[in-house]
Design a protein around this motif. Structure first.
Motif, short mmCIF file in Angstrom:
data_model
loop_
_atom_site.label_atom_id
_atom_site.label_comp_id
_atom_site.label_asym_id
_atom_site.label_seq_id
_atom_site.Cartn_x
_atom_site.Cartn_y
_atom_site.Cartn_z
N ALA A 170 -10.15 47.80 41.84
CA ALA A 170 -11.60 47.60 41.88
C ALA A 170 -12.04 46.58 40.83
O ALA A 170 -12.89 45.71 41.10
N ASP A 171 -11.46 46.69 39.65
CA ASP A 171 -11.81 45.75 38.57
C ASP A 171 -11.43 44.32 38.95
O ASP A 171 -12.20 43.37 38.72
N ALA A 172 -10.24 44.16 39.56
CA ALA A 172 -9.81 42.83 39.98
C ALA A 172 -10.76 42.26 41.03
O ALA A 172 -11.08 41.06 41.02
N LYS A 203 -13.94 41.02 39.39
CA LYS A 203 -13.76 39.81 38.58
C LYS A 203 -13.46 38.58 39.43
O LYS A 203 -13.32 37.47 38.90
N SER A 204 -13.35 38.74 40.74
CA SER A 204 -13.00 37.63 41.61
C SER A 204 -14.23 36.79 41.94
O SER A 204 -15.38 37.21 41.73
N GLU A 205 -13.98 35.59 42.47
CA GLU A 205 -15.07 34.73 42.90
C GLU A 205 -15.87 35.37 44.02
O GLU A 205 -17.08 35.16 44.15
N ALA A 206 -15.19 36.17 44.84
CA ALA A 206 -15.88 36.84 45.94
C ALA A 206 -16.97 37.79 45.45
O ALA A 206 -17.93 38.07 46.16
N ALA A 207 -16.81 38.30 44.21
CA ALA A 207 -17.82 39.19 43.66
C ALA A 207 -19.14 38.45 43.45
O ALA A 207 -20.21 39.07 43.39
N GLN A 208 -19.07 37.13 43.30
CA GLN A 208 -20.28 36.33 43.12
C GLN A 208 -20.86 35.90 44.47
O GLN A 208 -22.06 35.94 44.69
N ASP A 209 -20.00 35.47 45.38
CA ASP A 209 -20.42 34.98 46.68
C ASP A 209 -19.30 35.22 47.69
O ASP A 209 -18.23 34.62 47.55
N GLY A 234 -20.15 38.52 47.37
CA GLY A 234 -20.27 39.81 46.71
C GLY A 234 -19.28 40.81 47.28
O GLY A 234 -18.76 40.64 48.39
N VAL A 235 -18.99 41.85 46.51
CA VAL A 235 -18.09 42.89 46.97
C VAL A 235 -18.75 44.26 46.80
O VAL A 235 -19.57 44.46 45.90
N SER A 236 -18.40 45.16 47.70
CA SER A 236 -18.87 46.54 47.65
C SER A 236 -17.65 47.43 47.80
O SER A 236 -16.89 47.29 48.76
N ILE A 237 -17.43 48.33 46.83
CA ILE A 237 -16.18 49.09 46.75
C ILE A 237 -16.47 50.58 46.77
O ILE A 237 -17.30 51.08 45.99
N ASP A 238 -15.78 51.29 47.65
CA ASP A 238 -15.85 52.75 47.67
C ASP A 238 -14.47 53.31 47.35
O ASP A 238 -13.47 52.96 48.00
N LEU A 239 -14.41 54.15 46.32
CA LEU A 239 -13.17 54.81 45.90
C LEU A 239 -13.12 56.20 46.51
O LEU A 239 -14.06 56.99 46.33
N PHE A 240 -12.04 56.51 47.21
CA PHE A 240 -11.84 57.84 47.79
C PHE A 240 -10.72 58.55 47.03
O PHE A 240 -9.62 58.02 46.87
N GLU A 241 -11.01 59.76 46.59
CA GLU A 241 -10.07 60.52 45.76
C GLU A 241 -10.00 61.96 46.27
O GLU A 241 -11.04 62.61 46.47
N ARG A 242 -8.78 62.49 46.48
CA ARG A 242 -8.67 63.84 47.02
C ARG A 242 -9.00 64.92 46.00
O ARG A 242 -9.34 66.05 46.36
N MET A 243 -8.92 64.61 44.71
CA MET A 243 -9.34 65.54 43.68
C MET A 243 -10.85 65.41 43.46
O MET A 243 -11.42 64.34 43.67
N PRO A 244 -11.52 66.45 42.97
CA PRO A 244 -12.95 66.32 42.69
C PRO A 244 -13.24 65.37 41.53
O PRO A 244 -14.38 64.89 41.41
N ALA A 245 -12.24 65.10 40.69
CA ALA A 245 -12.42 64.21 39.53
C ALA A 245 -11.53 62.98 39.68
O ALA A 245 -10.47 63.05 40.30
N PRO A 246 -11.94 61.84 39.11
CA PRO A 246 -11.12 60.64 39.18
C PRO A 246 -10.04 60.60 38.11
O PRO A 246 -9.87 61.56 37.36
N PHE A 247 -9.31 59.50 38.08
CA PHE A 247 -8.35 59.10 37.04
C PHE A 247 -6.92 59.57 37.26
O PHE A 247 -6.04 59.26 36.47
N GLY A 248 -6.65 60.30 38.33
CA GLY A 248 -5.28 60.54 38.76
C GLY A 248 -4.29 60.90 37.68
O GLY A 248 -4.38 61.95 37.03
N LEU A 249 -3.32 60.01 37.47
CA LEU A 249 -2.24 60.24 36.52
C LEU A 249 -2.75 60.52 35.12
O LEU A 249 -2.17 61.33 34.38
N ILE A 250 -3.84 59.88 34.72
CA ILE A 250 -4.36 60.09 33.37
C ILE A 250 -4.81 61.54 33.19
O ILE A 250 -4.61 62.14 32.14
N ARG A 251 -5.40 62.10 34.23
CA ARG A 251 -5.91 63.47 34.13
C ARG A 251 -4.83 64.50 34.43
O ARG A 251 -4.79 65.56 33.80
N TYR A 252 -3.93 64.21 35.37
CA TYR A 252 -2.99 65.21 35.84
C TYR A 252 -1.53 64.85 35.65
O TYR A 252 -0.66 65.55 36.16
#
Length: 453
Positions: free
Chosen positions: A20-22, A25-31, A33-51
């Motif tokens: 998402a960060d990449a 930061k891309s040119e497409a984010a300016q023109d 534009g980009v719209s990003i939806d993150l889908f996560e099976r856990m109720p909380a984000p961060f995956g490996l960092i959390r679990y």
């Protein structure tokens, strides 16, 4: 007006958030534009960092702060507690998005095919990590009756497992461990933990800092046999060319020549011992059998025909993680990855339209968390190249509300970024009551309630 490029990212761990960060930061984010939806099976984000990261590693968990900065961007939405493919599948996603990126990681244990591995008392490291990290989908108790334990593997996960088994529960209480984990570790009977590697000190995959941290506990005596300090030409070349390998070998050398102290819990690091069988009686682990190995001149080893039975009552295999197969995507069962070309998913050798991978599902569970950024940059570059070239068909329902309506019609109880902030504040409040930074909520329903799902 040209509409934004809509991207779904399945998996809200570091790999997904770096992707998402990449994109942002891309040119497409300016023109346009980009719209990003993150889908996560856990109720909380961060995956490996959390679990997947041991609770006594606050520096590694500091990565969460950087991930938060990305997650809080207005172009990003989070849909937690949404399972692929049960709540939403690939065809559904394609109907809402120009592109779909899978960053589902690897959270299962790689198999170790030796006799006795299925005995009672033989465990996968990933399952144990999930337990002590409070994963909602694992049992709340863990059997910790063994006084002598073997850990197979010489990577950071093996170190984490060995350290958690060797530390006292009170040492870990200041961390975010849930109450059930603290109570379980209080009952832990382990007094000896033996870590086994089939090759030598120069081939160990420990991070230098993680290795040195073993010796910081007032309760853990780290012991290395001087006979296990051995190098051949290949090993010497590795030390010369790899600064981290040299630091690890130097630390092990220093531990091998010092006197053994009187700390109550002993943690042995064994090298040149290749596990060949988990020995059992009446269906339970009673020993680990290893074959002594020796260097062959290249840094690899060969068996010597000398076998040892080690008196242990449980065995943890930390020989690597393995990704779960994703429905409607090809899968390489040997590597545990999705076949791809620079992140473009390949089916029958040809790129699947609008489907991409990044992170461990792409390259396998190797490297540190930060290495995932390179994966994300490569994948996103291909995605944007395909979009610019007109290779991504427009979705049937590109409006941002379409997927929300879909999930609500399905009755999916999803969490949001705002809901995660509520859960985050709730866990910190629980910790403050006990003079701790955080107490992790374990039960899924409790997480959903705290999130206001």
């Amino acid at each position: 007006m040209t509409r934004p490029v809509r991207v779904a990212i399945v998996g809200a761990g570091p790999a997904g958030i770096y992707a998402a960060d990449a994109l942002l930061k891309s040119e497409a984010a300016q023109d346009p534009g980009v719209s990003i939806d993150l889908f996560e099976r856990m109720p909380a984000p961060f995956g490996l960092i959390r679990y997947g990261v041991a609770p006594d590693h606050p520096r590694i968990k500091g990565i969460v702060k950087a991930l938060h900065q990305v997650l809080d961007k207005p172009q990003i939405r989070l849909f937690g507690n949404v399972d692929y493919p049960n709540d939403i599948n690939l065809d559904d996603l394609r109907s809402f998005y120009d592109a779909v990126v899978f960053s589902t990681g690897a959270d299962a244990d790689r198999a170790l095919d030796i006799p006795g591995i299925g005995l009672e008392g033989s465990y996968g490291a990933a399952d144990f990590v999930s337990w002590y990290d409070g994963h909602p989908e694992v049992p709340r108790t863990w059997p910790l009756e063994a006084e002598k334990v073997a850990v197979l593997g010489v990577g950071n996960v093996a170190l984490d497992v060995a350290r958690i088994l060797a530390k006292t529960a009170d040492e870990l209480l200041p961390t975010e461990i849930p109450a059930n984990v603290y109570e379980g570790l209080k009952a832990n009977k382990a007094l000896e933990v033996h870590v086994f590697g089939r090759r030598g000190p120069a081939q160990a995959k420990f991070s230098p800092m993680e290795l040195r941290e073993l010796d910081h506990s007032p309760n853990i005596e780290v012991i290395v046999n001087p006979e296990d300090i051995d190098y051949d030409e290949g090993s010497i070349a590795t030390r010369r060319e790899n600064k981290q390998a040299n630091m690890v070998a130097s630390t092990l050398e220093n531990w091998a020549i010092r006197d053994v102290g009187d700390r109550p819990h002993k943690l042995f690091l064994h090298f040149f011992e290749s596990p060949v069988e988990v020995v059992g009686e009446d269906g339970r682990v009673t020993a680990l059998r290893t074959e002594r190995t020796e260097l062959d001149g290249t840094g690899n080893v060969r068996g010597t025909g000398t076998f040892t039975d080690w008196d242990v009552q449980s065995v943890y295999r930390a020989v690597g993680y393995y990704s779960q197969e994703l429905p409607k995507l090809p899968f390489d069962v040997v590597s545990g990855t999705v076949p791809h070309a620079e992140g473009r998913v390949l089916a029958g050798g040809e790129p699947m339209t609008s489907v991409y991978v990044t992170g461990w599902i792409k390259r396998g569970p190797v490297g540190l968390i930060g290495h995932t950024k390179g994966d994300a940059n490569e994948t996103v570059a291909c995605l944007l190249e395909d979009h610019a070239a007109g290779r991504l068909p427009a979705p049937a329902e590109p409006g941002p509300d379409a997927v929300v309506d879909f999930l609500e019609q399905r009755g999916v109880r999803y969490t949001t970024r705002e809901g995660w902030h509520r859960l985050d504040a709730h866990e910190q409040a629980l910790g403050a009551e006990q003079g701790r930074e955080r107490v992790k909520v374990v039960e899924r329903e409790a997480m959903l309630d705290a999130s206001g799902a």
